[in-house]
Design an enzyme around this catalytic site. Sequence first.
Site, PDB file in Angstrom:
ATOM      1  N   PHE A 178       0.867  -1.176   0.000  1.00 11.11           N
ATOM      2  CA  PHE A 178       0.000   0.000   0.000  1.00 11.11           C
ATOM      3  C   PHE A 178       0.902   1.225   0.000  1.00 11.11           C
ATOM      4  CE2 PHE A 178      -2.406   3.463   1.810  1.00 11.11           C
ATOM      5  CZ  PHE A 178      -3.610   3.376   1.132  1.00 11.11           C
ATOM      6  N   ASP A 200       9.657   2.849   0.885  1.00  9.41           N
ATOM      7  CA  ASP A 200       8.500   3.578   1.393  1.00  9.41           C
ATOM      8  C   ASP A 200       8.480   3.419   2.912  1.00  9.41           C
ATOM      9  OD1 ASP A 200       6.052   4.494   2.235  1.00  9.41           O
ATOM     10  OD2 ASP A 200       4.893   3.492   0.679  1.00  9.41           O
ATOM     11  N   LYS A 248       3.455  10.690   7.782  1.00 12.55           N
ATOM     12  CA  LYS A 248       2.783  10.300   9.027  1.00 12.55           C
ATOM     13  C   LYS A 248       3.418  10.961  10.256  1.00 12.55           C
ATOM     14  CE  LYS A 248       0.646   6.024   7.335  1.00 12.55           C
ATOM     15  NZ  LYS A 248      -0.683   6.593   7.158  1.00 12.55           N
TER      16      LYS A 248
END
Length: 983
Positions: free
Chosen positions: A251, A339, A368
């Site tokens: 994802f 990532d 984040k």
Amino acid sequence: MNQPQPSRDRPPQAPDIERWLVEHLVTSLGIEAAALGHDTRLIDLGIDSAEAALLAGELEEWLETRLSPTLIWEHPTLGQLAAYLARHAAREPGTPHAAADTAPARSCAPAAERPPRHPFVEHVNPHLGELLERLRLDKCFVRGRGCELFDAAGRRYLDFIASYGAVPFGHNPPEIWEALGRVRDDEEPSLVQPSCLLAAGTLARRLVALAPPGLRYVTLTNSGAEAIEAAIKLCRAATGRPGILAARGSFHGKTLGALSATGNSKYQKHFGAPAPGFDHVPFGDADALAAALAARPGHYAAFVVEPIQGEGGIVEPPPGYLGRAQALCQAAGTLLVLDEVQTGLGRTGTMFACQAEGVVPDVMTLAKALGGGLVPIGACLASAAAYSEAFALHHSSTFAGGGLACRVAVAALDLLERDDMALVRAVAEHGGRLKARLVTLGQRHPRVVAEVRGRGYMLGLRLGVDRYTWPSSLLGVAAEQGGLAPLLASYLLNVEGVRLAPTLNGADVLRIEPPLTATWAECELVLGALERALAVLETGDAGRLLHGILTGAPPSAPLTPRPAQMSRARVRPGPGDGRFAFLLHPLDLASYRDFDPTMRTLDAAALEAAAGCLHGLGKPAVVSEARVVGEGGRAAFGEFIVVPRTAEEFMELPRAAAVQEVRAALAVARKGGARIVGLGAFTSVVTQGGAALADEGLPLTSGNSATVAAVRQALRLVLAQRRRRLGESTVAVVGAAGSIGRALAILLGEDAARLVLVGNPLRTPEHGRRQLLTVAGEACRHAVLQASRARHLLLQGPLAQKILAAHDRPAAGAPLAAFALLAERLERRTGLLSCTQDVASALEAADVVVVATSSAGATRLLLGADAFKPGAIVCDVSRPKNVGPEVAAARPDLLVLEGGVMALPGRPPLGCFGLETGLAYACMAETLLLALEQRYVHTSVGPRLDLEEVLLLEQLAERHGFTAVVPEDPTPCAPELAVSASD
């Protein structure tokens, strides 16, 4: 008809259209005017699919616009339909009707009767909001402090989701608010492009100093998805190559480029993703990566990969995988993009997850935690080799690098680096202890916990439950739907006050991802909550788990785990077996109690709410499988797939949405290897007997032909038991104008002494009689055709003999209208054939009654114990039933049959469907018989049954040893999952 004419100045208004609809229903369809009102539900009037299409066609011609033939399903009442059409008529002529196939189901209650919905549900995301409401995850938090959240009632919740890692220091960390205050107090400008951005430069220098060596340049973004977009563009610009390679199950975000790299098609299929140039390899498989790079030398600009897959289910790759991936990419001239949007900045117990293996990427993305839990910001770090002038001068963002967000990010880095990275070291220590305790917890509950994954404060608890864990448990069904983790998360939230969350891609994994500041004491609180929740789950008691979700109350009685042994062994297909699937759904709420006895602890209101939770899972699931061997030795293997909708919900759904849910179940059937699929109950009704799915490329059957065959055989058997003959009996068929009723009327007419066709009492006498005379004419034509085919010896009944003896009977090839006239003459002359809408008079004179209606709601025909002639045989094949269990209890002289139930050869278990082991509803039996024959063609599809198919199913049943069930002493039937055919 006298229709109000539309004009460009004034299109028809809702009252005009409502009057037109009433007139059409009265004059064209024969509905009694007294039965029609503003709130009349059209679907309760017995309008079949052909009549609905005719109605839509006439409306199209009048309103000069295109409309769906399923309007009466999408706008159920006269008032709602008229209001919709008035709005639609006001549009440009020719505008197509937009089917509401993606709209969330809404209550039909007036707005004043519905409780107000939260603005998030009403205006932000109604689909997600409704799902959260159903699963009882729709908390509204009004205050947050550290790891704690509070709702409006003041209840405290321990947050161990931390917005998937975006709340690294808990809620409202004072240090981050102080940084924001300094920006305000210093009056530092935030958005001053183009210029040398002071805060952006400071943040970039800090990130480069903190990052793995070799990463020199920082492109700031507004989110993790944007950081991935920047990485893709950066790598293509640096290499001149178009290809991007990523991992399956990954994802990376939901912008188009990030979505194309995401290795899950369910997020991509609606958005034109993946875009050209994106390919995927298995995660953690270095050999597959090597093969992909070697197969297309010079093609791939980058390999994008997460060090630990987050949404994929907290999946760690094998040791050494990232190092080998780095070497393979270097050899191929492909840039390695890590990532670390979720894993970076302390989440896994090191500042960056790649540091655990000493891997240095060419590009690394962050987000984040970088925003400190208060602002959105991301970053893409790149080596000198990966950075280029083309990228630098052509990639920009208005808001990226803004002073406010960058100052917050700098403050976040200060907290992470403070006291020699004490916070990150604490995450490593507490995370290790937490994982060890979770492993111990799993060892105490091995039936429900399969694995503990991850490291640091990025952990996942994988559940190991399926439909074999507990016999006849809705929790096993929920697990098959990917919904057990959400239910467990809901239980933890509502009962224990602990927030955990399932991962999006790994639906059986419960994510444990607290703020980095979570203390060991708080970890122990979560461990205690998990221990108690898993103890409830271990029992397999769906009623108790759902009761906790609905009430917030922990179990009051001692917990008793279910026996470990399974009552039914796993069944496998044999070589050469026919392959089938059968779709079913809960007929009503009581069906849940029949399938899972633990649901009997819930009262009616709680059961309805619990069903809402289960239906919120929204996915079809395999609930059982079976292998059936016919008397001739042929075998068939197949799966039974449940669609989580009651009959009422199916009726209230927009037709397109209902059909889509059945399509989803067909996809499950196809994946399981089915070569033919049976449609049970309302999965047949909402798809027009399967006609709406005929283009799926998978043969279908509604099961109606076998239902007719089974009823006919059952009646012959019970008449033999009572030493009576059909040729001495008056037979009444209620619902004779419907699909099953029509076929039964025609075939029972072969043997009956007298045949009474009973129609819908809501129709006008003229229209109802016209429908019934058509069926009566078909019965006459059938007798003449049988005689012309030398089958006249089969026609022994007085009625059939009278038809053949009629001097004025038409030739076999005459139009149906001629046979309808013959039927009318026979009715008048002999009384052996009768067409009526007077149900009471028809039943009081009938020796044999077959009830085959499909009415629901307020117009459902409920027949009481005093409706029938003494000693009558009553066979109810209706769904929903019209003859309740109280009739047999009150009238022991009656023989009340469960219509359309068959015994299978060898009595193999099929599943918990409200029948004894080895019994099947006839619609199921039809699917099994066709699979045994490997006759993979559409059968019994559409609103009208082919009598030749009925006769074929009779022959197949005899060949393979399927027999109609006739109990010696009939008893009231338990509620069942809805699998019986309906017309």
